[in-house]
Design an enzyme around this catalytic site. Structure first.
Site, PDB file in Angstrom:
ATOM      1  N   SER A  69      -1.205   1.317   5.376  1.00 49.24           N
ATOM      2  CA  SER A  69      -1.202   0.891   6.798  1.00 49.24           C
ATOM      3  C   SER A  69      -2.805   0.218   7.001  1.00 49.24           C
ATOM      4  CB  SER A  69      -0.995   1.916   7.907  1.00 49.24           C
ATOM      5  OG  SER A  69      -1.034   1.412   9.260  1.00 49.24           O
ATOM      6  N   GLU A  79       4.424  -5.411   4.620  1.00 51.38           N
ATOM      7  CA  GLU A  79       5.182  -4.542   5.504  1.00 51.38           C
ATOM      8  C   GLU A  79       4.589  -4.473   6.955  1.00 51.38           C
ATOM      9  OE1 GLU A  79       4.161  -1.158   6.713  1.00 51.38           O
ATOM     10  OE2 GLU A  79       2.255  -1.791   6.231  1.00 51.38           O
ATOM     11  N   HIS A 123       5.803   1.780   6.587  1.00 52.64           N
ATOM     12  CA  HIS A 123       5.858   2.867   7.656  1.00 52.64           C
ATOM     13  C   HIS A 123       7.470   3.440   7.727  1.00 52.64           C
ATOM     14  CE1 HIS A 123       2.240   0.865   8.675  1.00 52.64           C
ATOM     15  NE2 HIS A 123       1.884   2.027   9.143  1.00 52.64           N
TER      16      HIS A 123
END
Length: 307
Positions: free
Chosen positions: A109, A202, A266
Site C-alpha cells: 500500500s 494493485e 488489499h
C-alpha cells in the site's frame, strides 16, 4: 549486485510505522503472528505515536526507519500498516545506510513509495507482503497468505535457491505496487522506472473511472512503453471483469502480456512478491501469438531469485 535478504528462525525484527497511526490491539495480535514464526519482535516508538493522520511526526518515523536499518541485531523490518505518510520521508532517507545494511523490508500500500526508492537507489530486493495490522491483526489469519509469506521470506522457503532461466519463458525484474502511489511518483526524483521490467499494479477503494485516469497517466508518462509485461493484482471492491473496458482500451493495445488474477494487494489471500527480483512467467501460460492475444492468466508465478 542486487541484495535479497532472507530471514532465519530466531532472528530479531523491527516493526515500524512509516505512514498512518496504529491500532494497538491489532498490532499486538499481528506481532504474535510474527512471533509464532520464530521471530523476535522489537516494536518501534512510531507504532505507539500519533500526530493527526500520521504515526508520529516525520522525524520520529524517519528515525525508526534509520535505527532499524542501522542496528546490527535487526534482520528484518516490517511496516505495521499503510495509510499515508511514507512519501514525506523520501528526501530525508539515508540511502547509503540502507544500501550498506541490506535487510528484509516488507509491507504494501503506502509502503510502495519506499519499495520503489529502495529497489532503485539501494539495489535492495524488498517484499510486497502482508502487514501485521491489516493482514495478521484481524480475527483470522488467512493460512494461504501466511504460507506464501513464510515461503518467500525465510531461508527454507521456495525461493531460497537460485534457479536458471528458461529461455522460452518471459522473465524480468519486478517493480510496482499501489497504483495511486506509483502515479504520485511521476515527475519527482523518486519516479518509478519500468523499462525492461514487469510492472505489478494493485488498488483499493477507487472507482473504475479513477483507475482509468491513473492508468492513462502512466500511459501518457511512457511507463508502459518499455515494460515487458503488466501484472494486475486486486482492485477491491471491483473485479477485473468490472474493469474490463479500461483494460481493453488502455492496456491491451500495448501488445505486451497482461496477467490478471494475481491474488495480491488489499485482499485475502494476499501473496508475497519480491520487488526488484527477477520473476519468470512460464511459457505454458503465454499465448502462442501475443500480438493477437494480449490478456491471459497465470497463477502462481515462478519466482527466480539470486540474480
Amino acid at each position: 549486485m542486487v541484495n535479497r535478504p532472507l530471514l532465519h528462525v530466531g532472528d530479531e525484527v523491527a516493526v515500524i510505522a512509516t505512514s498512518g497511526p496504529c491500532d494497538v490491539y491489532r498490532l499486538e495480535k499481528g506481532v504474535r503472528v510474527l512471533e509464532s514464526m520464530g521471530l523476535r519482535c522489537h516494536i518501534a516508538q512510531s507504532c505507539c505515536a500519533r500526530e493527526g493522520f500520521l504515526a508520529g511526526d516525520d522525524a520520529l518515523r524517519l528515525q525508526d526507519l534509520h535505527d532499524a536499518f542501522a542496528s546490527p541485531r535487526i534482520r528484518g523490518i516490517f511496516v505495521a500498516r499503510g495509510g499515508y505518510g511514507a512519501q514525506r520521508l523520501l528526501p530525508f532517507i539515508d540511502y547509503t545506510l540502507i544500501k550498506n545494511n541490506p535487510k528484509v523490508f516488507a509491507g504494501y500500500s503506502d509502503v510502495t513509495a519506499l519499495h520503489i526508492a529502495f529497489n532503485q537507489r539501494c539495489n535492495l530486493i524488498t517484499y510486497h507482503a502482508p502487514m501485521p495490522i491489516p493482514d495478521f491483526g484481524g480475527e483470522e489469519v488467512n493460512p494461504q497468505s501466511l504460507q506464501w509469506f513464510k515461503d518467500t521470506l525465510f531461508t527454507k522457503g521456495c525461493g531460497a535457491a537460485p534457479r536458471n532461466f528458461n529461455r522460452s519463458n518471459l522473465s524480468a525484474p519486478l517493480t510496482g505496487g499501489n497504483l495511486t502511489l506509483i502515479a504520485s511518483s511521476l515527475g519527482t526524483p523518486y519516479e518509478i522506472d519500468t523499462a525492461g521490467k514487469i510492472l505489478f499494479l494493485e488498488e483499493i477503494n477507487e472507482e473504475p473511472y479513477k483507475i482509468d485516469r491513473l492508468l492513462l497517466q502512466l500511459k501518457y508518462a511512457g511507463k508502459f512503453t518499455r515494460a515487458k509485461a503488466i501484472l494486475l493484482g486486486d482492485f477491491s471492491p471491483y473485479s477485473i471483469e468490472e474493469l474490463s473496458q479500461t483494460i481493453q482500451d488502455i492496456l491491451l493495445p500495448l501488445e505486451i502480456p497482461i496477467v490478471t488474477g494475481i491474488p495480491c494487494g488489499h485482499t485475502s489471500p494476499n501473496t508475497t512478491l519480491p520487488l526488484g527480483a527477477v520473476v519468470e512467467i512460464a511459457a505454458s501460460h503465454l499465448p502462442p501469438n501475443i500480438a493477437q492475444t494480449h490478456q491471459y492468466q497465470t497463477r502462481p508465478l515462478a519466482l527466480i531469485f539470486g540474480q
